[in-house]
Design an enzyme around this catalytic site. Structure first.
Site, PDB file in Angstrom:
ATOM      1  N   HIS A 145      44.312 -12.631  -3.412  1.00  0.00           N
ATOM      2  CA  HIS A 145      43.972 -11.391  -4.356  1.00  0.00           C
ATOM      3  C   HIS A 145      43.108 -10.402  -3.339  1.00  0.00           C
ATOM      4  O   HIS A 145      42.008 -10.696  -3.168  1.00  0.00           O
ATOM      5  CB  HIS A 145      43.465 -12.202  -5.456  1.00  0.00           C
ATOM      6  CG  HIS A 145      43.116 -10.923  -6.629  1.00  0.00           C
ATOM      7  ND1 HIS A 145      44.187 -10.283  -7.390  1.00  0.00           N
ATOM      8  CD2 HIS A 145      41.881 -10.284  -6.760  1.00  0.00           C
ATOM      9  CE1 HIS A 145      43.642  -9.225  -8.042  1.00  0.00           C
ATOM     10  NE2 HIS A 145      42.453  -9.144  -7.817  1.00  0.00           N
TER      11      HIS A 145
ATOM     12  N   LEU B 192      53.558 -17.098 -11.981  1.00  0.00           N
ATOM     13  CA  LEU B 192      54.141 -18.433 -12.296  1.00  0.00           C
ATOM     14  C   LEU B 192      53.917 -19.190 -13.408  1.00  0.00           C
ATOM     15  O   LEU B 192      52.705 -19.353 -13.765  1.00  0.00           O
ATOM     16  CB  LEU B 192      54.166 -19.217 -11.087  1.00  0.00           C
ATOM     17  CG  LEU B 192      54.724 -18.606  -9.729  1.00  0.00           C
ATOM     18  CD1 LEU B 192      54.366 -19.415  -8.685  1.00  0.00           C
ATOM     19  CD2 LEU B 192      56.419 -18.610  -9.924  1.00  0.00           C
TER      20      LEU B 192
ATOM     21  N   GLY C 225      54.939  -7.855   3.279  1.00  0.00           N
ATOM     22  CA  GLY C 225      54.784  -9.046   3.925  1.00  0.00           C
ATOM     23  C   GLY C 225      53.703  -9.253   5.067  1.00  0.00           C
ATOM     24  O   GLY C 225      54.035  -9.874   6.051  1.00  0.00           O
ATOM     25  N   THR C 226      52.739  -8.070   4.993  1.00  0.00           N
ATOM     26  CA  THR C 226      51.876  -8.243   6.109  1.00  0.00           C
ATOM     27  C   THR C 226      51.018  -9.325   6.161  1.00  0.00           C
ATOM     28  O   THR C 226      50.540  -9.925   7.085  1.00  0.00           O
ATOM     29  CB  THR C 226      50.988  -7.014   6.250  1.00  0.00           C
ATOM     30  OG1 THR C 226      49.927  -7.007   4.967  1.00  0.00           O
ATOM     31  CG2 THR C 226      51.622  -5.580   6.077  1.00  0.00           C
ATOM     32  N   ASN C 227      50.818 -10.140   4.997  1.00  0.00           N
ATOM     33  CA  ASN C 227      50.231 -11.238   4.962  1.00  0.00           C
ATOM     34  C   ASN C 227      50.967 -12.664   5.340  1.00  0.00           C
ATOM     35  O   ASN C 227      50.466 -13.444   6.012  1.00  0.00           O
ATOM     36  CB  ASN C 227      49.585 -11.666   3.565  1.00  0.00           C
ATOM     37  CG  ASN C 227      48.337 -10.891   3.265  1.00  0.00           C
ATOM     38  OD1 ASN C 227      47.178 -11.336   3.732  1.00  0.00           O
ATOM     39  ND2 ASN C 227      48.478  -9.819   2.368  1.00  0.00           N
TER      40      ASN C 227
HETATM   41  C1  GAR Z   1      48.071  -7.714  -0.360  1.00  0.00           C
HETATM   42  O1  GAR Z   1      47.118  -6.730  -0.444  1.00  0.00           O
HETATM   43  C2  GAR Z   1      47.769  -8.944  -1.369  1.00  0.00           C
HETATM   44  O2  GAR Z   1      46.296  -9.085  -1.572  1.00  0.00           O
HETATM   45  C3  GAR Z   1      48.228  -8.164  -2.663  1.00  0.00           C
HETATM   46  O3  GAR Z   1      49.172  -7.578  -2.307  1.00  0.00           O
HETATM   47  C4  GAR Z   1      49.296  -6.965  -0.857  1.00  0.00           C
HETATM   48  C5  GAR Z   1      50.547  -7.687  -0.394  1.00  0.00           C
HETATM   49  O4  GAR Z   1      50.835  -6.964   0.793  1.00  0.00           O
HETATM   50  N1  GAR Z   1      48.372  -8.884  -3.626  1.00  0.00           N
HETATM   51  C6  GAR Z   1      48.051  -9.102  -5.097  1.00  0.00           C
HETATM   52  O5  GAR Z   1      47.776  -8.006  -5.491  1.00  0.00           O
HETATM   53  C7  GAR Z   1      48.647 -10.335  -6.033  1.00  0.00           C
HETATM   54  N2  GAR Z   1      47.750 -10.122  -7.257  1.00  0.00           N
HETATM   55  P1  GAR Z   1      51.611  -7.671   1.871  1.00  0.00           P
HETATM   56  O6  GAR Z   1      53.023  -7.903   1.195  1.00  0.00           O
HETATM   57  O7  GAR Z   1      51.832  -6.660   3.109  1.00  0.00           O
HETATM   58  O8  GAR Z   1      51.218  -9.099   2.132  1.00  0.00           O
END
Ligand code: GAR
Length: 208
Positions: free
Chosen positions: A110, A94, A12-14
């Site tokens: 992405h 989804l 969940g850093t995003n």
């Molecule tokens: C992020 O790098 C995101 O771009 C990627 O997973 C990571 C999640 O990090 N998403 C995908 O690959 C979706 N196809 P987070 O949980 O720390 O946000």
């Protein structure tokens, strides 16, 4: 105020970047009202809790297929009165019951420059492994709308970083997150909440 529902599956850093942006007043016209996780026990849920954001867990493994899982997600989104859905490291594709009901209302981050290194099977660290294997000299991240095809919806924002000779997938991932994802995802959410994204012939443009 638009209700922003954030879907997560991991660290969940995003999500944190969105929370921090909201606290700093950088998400104009929107508020994170709910976090939905496809997995129990992930750190993203702690982040929601620490910031008093209501969270729900809808475990993917409890559903036999993508359709039944997507129906459960659709019910939750309707209950939460979602105006914008942000997929922030959400690792489940989804079904069209969700993408059609919320067309041009779901955005995804992405970790590559679409149309490179995307589609089914390209997620998380795997994306960076493939980019390094190929030998690309720049990579980055893409914020796009979600439609029926994996990673194929209209592109809203993209940002790049240089790839260094001795990069590992982990190092490249970190550089892309810090320099692109954590900045552009909140920016796209803010643009959406201010109705500043327009769609013309299936492509997304930012209004002046
Ligand atoms: C992020 O790098 C995101 O771009 C990627 O997973 C990571 C999640 O990090 N998403 C995908 O690959 C979706 N196809 P987070 O949980 O720390 O946000």
């Amino acid at each position: 105020m638009k209700n922003i529902v954030v879907l997560v599956s991991g660290g969940g850093t995003n999500l944190q970047a969105l929370i921090d942006a909201e606290k700093s007043g950088l998400i104009k016209g929107g508020k994170i009202t709910c976090v939905i996780s496809s997995k129990d026990g992930v750190y993203a849920l702690e982040r929601a809790k620490n910031n008093n954001i209501p969270a729900r867990v809808i475990p993917r493994r409890e559903y036999p297929d993508s359709k039944s899982y997507s129906e459960a997600i659709l019910n939750a989104l309707n209950e939460e009165k979602a105006d914008l859905i942000v997929l922030a490291g959400f690792m489940t594709i989804l079904d069209e019951c969700v993408t059609k009901a919320y067309a041009y209302k779901i955005i995804n981050v992405h970790p590559a420059l679409i149309p490179s290194f995307c589609g089914e099977g390209f997620y998380g660290l795997k994306v960076h492994e493939k980019a390094l294997e190929y030998g690309v000299k720049v990579s980055g991240a893409t914020i796009h709308f979600v439609n029926e095809e994996a990673d194929a919806g209209a592109i809203i924002l993209q940002g790049t970083v240089d790839v260094q000779r001795d990069d590992t997938p982990e190092i490249l991932q970190k550089r892309i997150m810090e320099n692109v994802e954590w900045k552009l995802l909140p920016k796209a959410a803010s643009l959406f909440c201010q109705d500043k994204i327009e769609i013309i012939d299936g492509k997304a443009y930012i209004k002046d």
